[in-house]
Design an enzyme around this catalytic site. Structure first.
Site, short mmCIF file in Angstrom:
data_model
loop_
_atom_site.label_atom_id
_atom_site.label_comp_id
_atom_site.label_asym_id
_atom_site.label_seq_id
_atom_site.Cartn_x
_atom_site.Cartn_y
_atom_site.Cartn_z
N ASP A 65 49.05 1.92 36.69
CA ASP A 65 48.48 0.63 36.33
C ASP A 65 47.69 0.00 37.48
O ASP A 65 47.75 0.47 38.61
CB ASP A 65 49.59 -0.34 35.85
N ASN A 104 62.63 -6.85 32.75
CA ASN A 104 62.59 -7.06 31.30
C ASN A 104 62.50 -5.74 30.53
O ASN A 104 62.24 -5.73 29.33
CB ASN A 104 61.39 -7.96 30.94
N HIS A 147 60.28 -3.30 31.12
CA HIS A 147 58.95 -2.67 31.01
C HIS A 147 58.89 -1.38 31.83
O HIS A 147 59.59 -1.23 32.83
CB HIS A 147 57.82 -3.64 31.38
N GLU A 184 54.98 -4.23 28.30
CA GLU A 184 55.94 -5.34 28.24
C GLU A 184 56.72 -5.27 26.91
O GLU A 184 56.33 -4.55 25.99
CB GLU A 184 55.17 -6.67 28.34
C1 F6R Z 1 54.17 -0.52 38.93
C2 F6R Z 1 54.83 -0.45 37.62
C3 F6R Z 1 55.95 -1.37 37.26
C4 F6R Z 1 57.08 -1.36 38.30
C5 F6R Z 1 58.20 -2.29 37.89
C6 F6R Z 1 59.28 -2.37 38.95
O1 F6R Z 1 53.18 0.45 39.05
O2 F6R Z 1 54.44 0.35 36.84
O3 F6R Z 1 56.46 -1.03 36.00
O4 F6R Z 1 57.57 -0.05 38.43
O5 F6R Z 1 57.70 -3.58 37.67
O6 F6R Z 1 58.74 -2.93 40.11
P1 F6R Z 1 59.53 -2.91 41.50
O7 F6R Z 1 59.68 -1.50 41.92
O8 F6R Z 1 58.64 -3.68 42.45
O9 F6R Z 1 60.83 -3.57 41.24
#
Ligand code: F6R
Length: 225
Positions: A65, A126, A128, A133
């Site tokens: 992303d 959440n 995701h 989401e």
């Molecule tokens: C980032 C991504 C997100 C993160 C998730 C957890 O490229 O795809 O899904 O993996 O938000 O983020 P952290 O590791 O910062 O807790």
């Protein structure tokens, strides 16, 4: 699918070793296609990869992303994070992002190189995966999405103020991720434990996008406190 618990160091080391092996095996064969996540979870994997003697010359990466509106010179853009955190230190064949120019073609770009061999995933509080989401359907592809308030709040820790967090992102879809040949999902921190258990042992539902991974034939899940 079940959750394996270990220390953050050990989990990161194990996954870095999987990547190491695949990258080196690719030298005399097909390209190795590696799907990458950003955020705090994979940080240690990338530190390990930076310090290893790996030939990445036949490794092509696809990041999950990117924020809408942040270019690669913005310190919080995912391109900046990956360039500084890994790509500059190793000799990758090429590195791809679903940026504003490429996201409409991203799924075909991945298909055209034979699909992702290893996909690294984190999980949001959440549920995701990437920026899919709650409410995201199983057949979703790479596209622009609105970030939820929960995600904006969680990610505000990387920015000076919550107002600076982009409200939209380009993300691989659930369908894009599910086509990966092997998936490693990592959750780090006690605040992730409950949602991880729901994702792995709970109902498969768009309300917990990571729960779709239960249908993946080759997904390993790691948890560390
Ligand atoms: C980032 C991504 C997100 C993160 C998730 C957890 O490229 O795809 O899904 O993996 O938000 O983020 P952290 O590791 O910062 O807790």
């Amino acid at each position: 699918m079940r959750i394996r618990s270990n220390t953050y160091q050990k989990v990161s080391h194990q996954i870095a070793n999987y990547i190491h092996k695949k990258a080196n095996d690719s030298i005399n064969g097909e390209h190795f296609i590696l799907g990458l996540a950003t955020g705090s979870t994979p940080h240690q994997i990338y530190e390990e990869l930076k310090s290893m003697d790996i030939d990445f010359s036949r490794t092509i990466t696809f990041n999950l992303d990117e924020y809408v509106g942040l270019n690669e010179n913005h310190p919080q853009s995912y391109k900046y994070f990956m360039n500084k955190g890994l790509f500059k230190s190793q000799n990758f064949h090429s590195n791809n992002f679903p940026d504003e120019k490429l996201y409409p073609y991203y799924d075909s770009m991945i298909d055209n190189v034979g699909g992702i061999d290893i996909q690294i995933l984190g999980i949001g509080t959440n549920g995701h995966i990437a920026f899919n989401e709650p409410g995201t359907p199983r057949d979703s592809k790479t596209r622009i999405v609105d970030l939820t308030e929960n995600t904006i709040k969680d990610n505000s820790r990387f920015f000076d103020s919550i107002d600076e967090v982009p409200t939209q992102a380009m993300t691989m879809g659930i369908n894009t991720i599910m086509k990966s040949k092997a998936i490693y999902l990592i959750a780090q921190g006690k605040h992730k434990k409950e949602i991880l258990e729901r994702a792995v042992y709970g109902e498969i539902t768009p309300e917990v996008p990571a729960s779709f991974l239960q249908e993946h034939p080759n997904c390993e899940v790691f948890y560390s406190d």
